[in-house]
Design a protein around this motif. Structure first.
Motif, PDB file in Angstrom:
ATOM      1  N   ALA A 113       0.842  -1.196   0.000  1.00 41.61           N
ATOM      2  CA  ALA A 113       0.000   0.000   0.000  1.00 41.61           C
ATOM      3  C   ALA A 113       0.874   1.242   0.000  1.00 41.61           C
ATOM      4  CB  ALA A 113      -0.911  -0.020   1.220  1.00 41.61           C
ATOM      5  N   LYS A 114       0.270   2.339  -0.393  1.00 41.49           N
ATOM      6  CA  LYS A 114       0.981   3.615  -0.379  1.00 41.49           C
ATOM      7  C   LYS A 114       1.365   3.968   1.051  1.00 41.49           C
ATOM      8  CE  LYS A 114      -1.776   5.269  -4.231  1.00 41.49           C
ATOM      9  NZ  LYS A 114      -2.854   6.165  -4.621  1.00 41.49           N
ATOM     10  N   PRO A 115       2.515   4.627   1.238  1.00 42.27           N
ATOM     11  CA  PRO A 115       2.929   5.008   2.599  1.00 42.27           C
ATOM     12  C   PRO A 115       1.896   5.867   3.317  1.00 42.27           C
ATOM     13  CG  PRO A 115       4.725   5.339   1.042  1.00 42.27           C
ATOM     14  CD  PRO A 115       3.517   4.965   0.242  1.00 42.27           C
ATOM     15  N   GLU A 116       1.202   6.732   2.565  1.00 42.08           N
ATOM     16  CA  GLU A 116       0.199   7.571   3.229  1.00 42.08           C
ATOM     17  C   GLU A 116      -0.980   6.750   3.734  1.00 42.08           C
ATOM     18  OE1 GLU A 116       0.117   8.112  -1.116  1.00 42.08           O
ATOM     19  OE2 GLU A 116       1.840   8.395   0.128  1.00 42.08           O
ATOM     20  N   THR A 117      -1.310   5.665   3.026  1.00 42.52           N
ATOM     21  CA  THR A 117      -2.395   4.790   3.487  1.00 42.52           C
ATOM     22  C   THR A 117      -1.971   4.080   4.764  1.00 42.52           C
ATOM     23  OG1 THR A 117      -3.127   4.450   1.199  1.00 42.52           O
ATOM     24  CG2 THR A 117      -3.920   2.874   2.836  1.00 42.52           C
ATOM     25  N   VAL A 118      -0.736   3.571   4.776  1.00 39.29           N
ATOM     26  CA  VAL A 118      -0.230   2.884   5.970  1.00 39.29           C
ATOM     27  C   VAL A 118      -0.230   3.842   7.162  1.00 39.29           C
ATOM     28  CG1 VAL A 118       1.756   1.712   6.995  1.00 39.29           C
ATOM     29  CG2 VAL A 118       1.162   1.275   4.613  1.00 39.29           C
ATOM     30  N   GLU A 119       0.212   5.078   6.942  1.00 41.39           N
ATOM     31  CA  GLU A 119       0.261   6.057   8.034  1.00 41.39           C
ATOM     32  C   GLU A 119      -1.142   6.385   8.549  1.00 41.39           C
ATOM     33  OE1 GLU A 119       1.488   8.070  11.062  1.00 41.39           O
ATOM     34  OE2 GLU A 119       2.853   6.954   9.772  1.00 41.39           O
TER      35      GLU A 119
ATOM     36  N   VAL B 171      -3.739   4.399   8.438  1.00 44.20           N
ATOM     37  CA  VAL B 171      -4.193   3.227   9.195  1.00 44.20           C
ATOM     38  C   VAL B 171      -3.552   3.238  10.579  1.00 44.20           C
ATOM     39  CG1 VAL B 171      -4.178   0.698   9.307  1.00 44.20           C
ATOM     40  CG2 VAL B 171      -4.671   1.836   7.139  1.00 44.20           C
ATOM     41  N   CYS B 172      -2.272   3.595  10.663  1.00 42.76           N
ATOM     42  CA  CYS B 172      -1.589   3.693  11.967  1.00 42.76           C
ATOM     43  C   CYS B 172      -2.307   4.692  12.880  1.00 42.76           C
ATOM     44  CB  CYS B 172      -0.132   4.106  11.780  1.00 42.76           C
ATOM     45  SG  CYS B 172       0.914   2.835  11.053  1.00 42.76           S
ATOM     46  N   GLU B 173      -2.696   5.837  12.319  1.00 42.14           N
ATOM     47  CA  GLU B 173      -3.411   6.849  13.108  1.00 42.14           C
ATOM     48  C   GLU B 173      -4.742   6.308  13.623  1.00 42.14           C
ATOM     49  OE1 GLU B 173      -3.898  10.449  10.825  1.00 42.14           O
ATOM     50  OE2 GLU B 173      -1.771  10.478  10.291  1.00 42.14           O
ATOM     51  N   ILE B 174      -5.466   5.619  12.753  1.00 44.52           N
ATOM     52  CA  ILE B 174      -6.772   5.066  13.150  1.00 44.52           C
ATOM     53  C   ILE B 174      -6.591   4.011  14.233  1.00 44.52           C
ATOM     54  CG2 ILE B 174      -8.723   3.685  12.320  1.00 44.52           C
ATOM     55  CD1 ILE B 174      -8.402   5.256   9.636  1.00 44.52           C
ATOM     56  N   VAL B 175      -5.573   3.176  14.099  1.00 48.43           N
ATOM     57  CA  VAL B 175      -5.308   2.145  15.113  1.00 48.43           C
ATOM     58  C   VAL B 175      -4.959   2.794  16.441  1.00 48.43           C
ATOM     59  CG1 VAL B 175      -3.703   0.291  15.760  1.00 48.43           C
ATOM     60  CG2 VAL B 175      -4.653   0.364  13.447  1.00 48.43           C
TER      61      VAL B 175
ATOM     62  N   ALA C 113       4.874   3.437  19.013  1.00 46.98           N
ATOM     63  CA  ALA C 113       5.437   2.862  17.793  1.00 46.98           C
ATOM     64  C   ALA C 113       4.426   1.940  17.124  1.00 46.98           C
ATOM     65  CB  ALA C 113       6.714   2.100  18.111  1.00 46.98           C
ATOM     66  N   VAL C 114       3.753   2.455  16.127  1.00 46.10           N
ATOM     67  CA  VAL C 114       2.834   1.654  15.325  1.00 46.10           C
ATOM     68  C   VAL C 114       3.344   1.745  13.893  1.00 46.10           C
ATOM     69  CG1 VAL C 114       0.464   1.338  14.538  1.00 46.10           C
ATOM     70  CG2 VAL C 114       0.897   2.149  16.853  1.00 46.10           C
TER      71      VAL C 114
ATOM     72  N   THR D  10      -4.593  -9.001  10.418  1.00 49.01           N
ATOM     73  CA  THR D  10      -3.920  -9.070  11.718  1.00 49.01           C
ATOM     74  C   THR D  10      -2.877  -7.976  11.899  1.00 49.01           C
ATOM     75  OG1 THR D  10      -2.283 -10.623  10.856  1.00 49.01           O
ATOM     76  CG2 THR D  10      -4.242 -11.574  11.902  1.00 49.01           C
ATOM     77  N   THR D  11      -2.453  -7.334  10.808  1.00 51.54           N
ATOM     78  CA  THR D  11      -1.435  -6.297  10.916  1.00 51.54           C
ATOM     79  C   THR D  11      -1.898  -5.014  10.237  1.00 51.54           C
ATOM     80  OG1 THR D  11      -0.291  -6.830   8.849  1.00 51.54           O
ATOM     81  CG2 THR D  11       0.417  -8.023  10.835  1.00 51.54           C
ATOM     82  N   VAL D  12      -1.213  -3.938  10.546  1.00 52.47           N
ATOM     83  CA  VAL D  12      -1.501  -2.640   9.924  1.00 52.47           C
ATOM     84  C   VAL D  12      -1.280  -2.734   8.414  1.00 52.47           C
ATOM     85  CG1 VAL D  12      -0.689  -0.259   9.767  1.00 52.47           C
ATOM     86  CG2 VAL D  12      -0.988  -1.329  12.004  1.00 52.47           C
ATOM     87  N   GLN D  13      -0.200  -3.395   7.988  1.00 49.42           N
ATOM     88  CA  GLN D  13       0.103  -3.513   6.560  1.00 49.42           C
ATOM     89  C   GLN D  13      -0.993  -4.285   5.828  1.00 49.42           C
ATOM     90  OE1 GLN D  13       2.920  -2.113   4.918  1.00 49.42           O
ATOM     91  NE2 GLN D  13       1.634  -2.567   3.167  1.00 49.42           N
ATOM     92  N   GLU D  14      -1.481  -5.364   6.421  1.00 47.97           N
ATOM     93  CA  GLU D  14      -2.564  -6.133   5.797  1.00 47.97           C
ATOM     94  C   GLU D  14      -3.805  -5.268   5.632  1.00 47.97           C
ATOM     95  OE1 GLU D  14      -3.062  -9.524   8.330  1.00 47.97           O
ATOM     96  OE2 GLU D  14      -1.267 -10.522   7.571  1.00 47.97           O
ATOM     97  N   ALA D  15      -4.100  -4.451   6.629  1.00 51.98           N
ATOM     98  CA  ALA D  15      -5.255  -3.554   6.547  1.00 51.98           C
ATOM     99  C   ALA D  15      -5.054  -2.533   5.427  1.00 51.98           C
ATOM    100  CB  ALA D  15      -5.476  -2.850   7.881  1.00 51.98           C
ATOM    101  N   ALA D  16      -3.863  -1.952   5.345  1.00 49.05           N
ATOM    102  CA  ALA D  16      -3.579  -0.955   4.311  1.00 49.05           C
ATOM    103  C   ALA D  16      -3.642  -1.582   2.918  1.00 49.05           C
ATOM    104  CB  ALA D  16      -2.214  -0.323   4.556  1.00 49.05           C
ATOM    105  N   ASP D  17      -3.101  -2.797   2.769  1.00 51.90           N
ATOM    106  CA  ASP D  17      -3.160  -3.489   1.472  1.00 51.90           C
ATOM    107  C   ASP D  17      -4.598  -3.786   1.070  1.00 51.90           C
ATOM    108  OD1 ASP D  17      -0.389  -3.444   1.373  1.00 51.90           O
ATOM    109  OD2 ASP D  17      -0.150  -5.524   2.042  1.00 51.90           O
ATOM    110  N   MET D  18      -5.411  -4.206   2.036  1.00 51.99           N
ATOM    111  CA  MET D  18      -6.813  -4.495   1.766  1.00 51.99           C
ATOM    112  C   MET D  18      -7.523  -3.225   1.317  1.00 51.99           C
ATOM    113  SD  MET D  18      -9.904  -5.318   4.344  1.00 51.99           S
ATOM    114  CE  MET D  18      -9.560  -3.688   4.971  1.00 51.99           C
ATOM    115  N   ILE D  19      -7.238  -2.100   1.968  1.00 59.55           N
ATOM    116  CA  ILE D  19      -7.858  -0.826   1.602  1.00 59.55           C
ATOM    117  C   ILE D  19      -7.513  -0.455   0.166  1.00 59.55           C
ATOM    118  CG2 ILE D  19      -7.792   1.670   2.047  1.00 59.55           C
ATOM    119  CD1 ILE D  19      -7.438   0.846   5.062  1.00 59.55           C
TER     120      ILE D  19
END
Length: 134
Positions: free
Chosen positions: A53-59, A61-65, A76-77, A117-126
């Protein structure tokens, strides 16, 4: 199951054969499985190929988590962070997915939500859902 087969194998000749004598052994075939040879066992891949996923999407998702789990802003997320290791239970994970749906304007199927299960998986799914929607 991994297996290796050889078409011919050299065996030392017994001392009863003279140096220039040839044995009537023409070919030997052996098959080995990984059970007896640990180095031949199939190993899990050392890296995973994924549509990152794009870095902005990952970031985002980190904020939402962080928000859903009431974590400090400096916690550290990262993309590799597992929801469970951040203290999320199944209800928290559902709330995270709902927050993602609201923020990104997507709809996540229940089956997909259960595999995240991970932030990256969520961002990739998005990213995948947004691409399908477009």
């Amino acid at each position: 199951m991994a297996s290796i087969a050889t078409s011919s194998v050299f065996f030392p000749v017994s001392s009863s054969l003279k140096q220039n004598q040839v044995s009537n052994l023409k070919m030997v075939s052996l098959s080995f499985t990984g059970k007896n040879f640990p180095s031949l066992r199939l190993q899990p891949p050392r890296f995973r190929v994924a549509c990152a996923a794009k870095p902005e999407t990952v970031e985002k998702v980190c904020e939402i988590v962080r928000k859903q789990l009431a974590l400090p802003a400096d916690s550290a997320v990262t993309g590799e962070s597992k929801f469970a290791s951040l203290g999320a239970d199944s209800l928290d994970t559902v709330e995270i997915v709902m927050g993602l749906e609201e923020e990104f304007g997507i709809s996540v199927e229940e089956e997909s939500a259960q595999t995240i299960t991970t932030v990256q998986e969520a961002a990739d799914m998005i990213e995948n859902l947004k691409a399908k929607k477009a």
